[in-house]
Write a protein that holds these residues in place. Structure first.
Motif, PDB file in Angstrom:
ATOM      1  N   UNK A  53       0.850  -1.523   0.053  1.00 51.06           N
ATOM      2  CA  UNK A  53       0.002   0.129  -0.212  1.00 51.06           C
ATOM      3  C   UNK A  53       0.895   1.375   0.179  1.00 51.06           C
ATOM      4  N   UNK A  54       2.224   1.189   0.213  1.00 55.80           N
ATOM      5  CA  UNK A  54       3.167   2.433   0.584  1.00 55.80           C
ATOM      6  C   UNK A  54       2.967   3.262  -0.682  1.00 55.80           C
ATOM      7  N   UNK A  55       3.177   2.917  -2.055  1.00 54.35           N
ATOM      8  CA  UNK A  55       3.062   3.875  -3.082  1.00 54.35           C
ATOM      9  C   UNK A  55       1.866   4.592  -3.249  1.00 54.35           C
ATOM     10  N   UNK A  56       0.702   3.780  -2.954  1.00 52.39           N
ATOM     11  CA  UNK A  56      -0.580   4.426  -3.409  1.00 52.39           C
ATOM     12  C   UNK A  56      -1.133   5.431  -2.097  1.00 52.39           C
ATOM     13  N   UNK A  57      -0.545   5.101  -0.785  1.00 46.86           N
ATOM     14  CA  UNK A  57      -0.739   5.980   0.075  1.00 46.86           C
ATOM     15  C   UNK A  57       0.188   7.342  -0.140  1.00 46.86           C
ATOM     16  N   UNK A  58       1.390   7.263  -0.527  1.00 48.63           N
ATOM     17  CA  UNK A  58       2.106   8.141  -0.670  1.00 48.63           C
ATOM     18  C   UNK A  58       1.666   9.369  -1.621  1.00 48.63           C
ATOM     19  N   UNK A  59       1.416   8.684  -2.839  1.00 49.95           N
ATOM     20  CA  UNK A  59       0.715   9.214  -3.912  1.00 49.95           C
ATOM     21  C   UNK A  59      -0.616   9.829  -3.925  1.00 49.95           C
ATOM     22  N   UNK A  60      -1.667   9.089  -3.312  1.00 53.77           N
ATOM     23  CA  UNK A  60      -3.022   9.346  -3.246  1.00 53.77           C
ATOM     24  C   UNK A  60      -3.642  10.232  -2.059  1.00 53.77           C
ATOM     25  N   UNK A  61      -2.907   9.776  -1.016  1.00 51.43           N
ATOM     26  CA  UNK A  61      -3.487  10.254   0.442  1.00 51.43           C
ATOM     27  C   UNK A  61      -3.795  11.564   0.433  1.00 51.43           C
ATOM     28  N   UNK A  62      -2.704  12.407   0.127  1.00 51.73           N
ATOM     29  CA  UNK A  62      -3.196  13.925   0.312  1.00 51.73           C
ATOM     30  C   UNK A  62      -4.363  14.324  -0.466  1.00 51.73           C
ATOM     31  N   UNK A  63      -4.404  14.017  -1.863  1.00 52.15           N
ATOM     32  CA  UNK A  63      -5.513  14.761  -2.613  1.00 52.15           C
ATOM     33  C   UNK A  63      -6.765  14.028  -2.200  1.00 52.15           C
ATOM     34  N   UNK A  64      -6.560  12.686  -1.730  1.00 50.58           N
ATOM     35  CA  UNK A  64      -7.849  12.202  -1.235  1.00 50.58           C
ATOM     36  C   UNK A  64      -8.390  12.743  -0.280  1.00 50.58           C
ATOM     37  N   UNK A  65      -7.703  13.148   0.832  1.00 51.57           N
ATOM     38  CA  UNK A  65      -7.877  13.722   2.296  1.00 51.57           C
ATOM     39  C   UNK A  65      -8.498  15.308   1.641  1.00 51.57           C
ATOM     40  N   UNK A  66      -7.648  16.139   0.871  1.00 53.31           N
ATOM     41  CA  UNK A  66      -8.178  17.408   0.690  1.00 53.31           C
ATOM     42  C   UNK A  66      -9.685  17.374  -0.106  1.00 53.31           C
ATOM     43  N   UNK A  67      -9.823  16.265  -0.846  1.00 57.68           N
ATOM     44  CA  UNK A  67     -11.162  16.129  -1.533  1.00 57.68           C
ATOM     45  C   UNK A  67     -12.533  15.755  -0.615  1.00 57.68           C
ATOM     46  N   UNK A  68     -11.976  14.872   0.463  1.00 56.86           N
ATOM     47  CA  UNK A  68     -12.943  14.305   1.426  1.00 56.86           C
ATOM     48  C   UNK A  68     -13.081  15.734   2.417  1.00 56.86           C
ATOM     49  N   UNK A  69     -12.080  16.251   2.732  1.00 55.95           N
ATOM     50  CA  UNK A  69     -12.320  17.298   3.796  1.00 55.95           C
ATOM     51  C   UNK A  69     -13.309  18.567   3.330  1.00 55.95           C
ATOM     52  N   UNK A  70     -13.434  18.408   1.966  1.00 58.11           N
ATOM     53  CA  UNK A  70     -14.406  19.464   1.711  1.00 58.11           C
ATOM     54  C   UNK A  70     -15.877  18.908   2.173  1.00 58.11           C
ATOM     55  N   UNK A  71     -16.032  17.716   2.196  1.00 53.42           N
ATOM     56  CA  UNK A  71     -17.514  17.181   2.471  1.00 53.42           C
ATOM     57  C   UNK A  71     -17.725  17.199   3.867  1.00 53.42           C
ATOM     58  N   UNK A  72     -18.720  17.861   4.676  1.00 56.24           N
ATOM     59  CA  UNK A  72     -18.841  18.004   6.069  1.00 56.24           C
ATOM     60  C   UNK A  72     -19.062  16.865   6.740  1.00 56.24           C
ATOM     61  N   UNK A  73     -19.597  15.719   6.198  1.00 56.63           N
ATOM     62  CA  UNK A  73     -19.549  14.403   6.863  1.00 56.63           C
ATOM     63  C   UNK A  73     -18.254  13.791   7.053  1.00 56.63           C
ATOM     64  N   UNK A  74     -17.167  14.241   6.173  1.00 52.17           N
ATOM     65  CA  UNK A  74     -15.698  13.553   6.321  1.00 52.17           C
ATOM     66  C   UNK A  74     -14.766  14.381   6.980  1.00 52.17           C
ATOM     67  N   UNK A  75     -15.143  15.718   7.067  1.00 54.60           N
ATOM     68  CA  UNK A  75     -14.133  16.486   7.627  1.00 54.60           C
ATOM     69  C   UNK A  75     -13.722  16.026   8.859  1.00 54.60           C
TER      70      UNK A  75
END
Length: 155
Positions: A53-75
């Protein structure tokens, strides 16, 4: 248990357990040894599985977190994960790659590749530096757990 072993081989089970958050190779190596694998075999499989999972986490985690943070249910959940990770990884923030390596190398709960990858992503550590530090730290952790498993089997 035998039904599961009939469906998955012991090796696949160790790889899958190692790729799971929380368990990682700290749980996969003892499980592999308890299934009859040698500590070295279990350690190699645990290391490989935990790095999946490491390459996926390193590459995708920050953009996914930023996207989810915009949703009040996930923030709230994303903020909790971020705060918890940054609180646990002060030495990573201070020493960057070396701190990340040491953080992942310590075979304690919540110090593995998942938390290390989250920290590297949140702290903007470059991919190649983060991946190498996580890999080396994970190798050290695998060696420690392998030795403990070897002693436990031969005790």
């Amino acid at each position: 248990m035998n039904q599961i072993l009939d469906f998955f081989s012991k090796e696949i089970m160790v790889l899958l357990v190692a790729a799971m958050p929380v368990m990682e190779l700290r749980g996969a190596i003892p499980i592999g040894v308890s299934l009859g694998l040698s500590p070295i075999h279990a350690a190699i499989l645990g290391l490989l599985g935990s790095m999946i999972p490491v390459p996926f986490l390193l590459l995708l985690l920050k953009p996914v977190f930023e996207k989810l943070r915009k949703n009040p249910h996930w923030r709230k959940s994303i903020d909790w994960i971020t705060k918890r990770t940054l609180r646990k990884t002060k030495q990573v923030h201070k020493y960057k790659s070396l701190g990340l390596l040491l953080f992942v190398a310590v075979p304690l709960p919540s110090t593995g590749v998942w938390t290390g990858s989250i920290a590297a992503s949140l702290l903007n550590i470059r991919f190649k530096h983060a991946f190498l530090a996580i890999f080396i730290g994970n190798c050290i952790a695998a060696f420690i757990i392998m030795m403990i498993s070897h002693v436990a089997v031969n005790f």
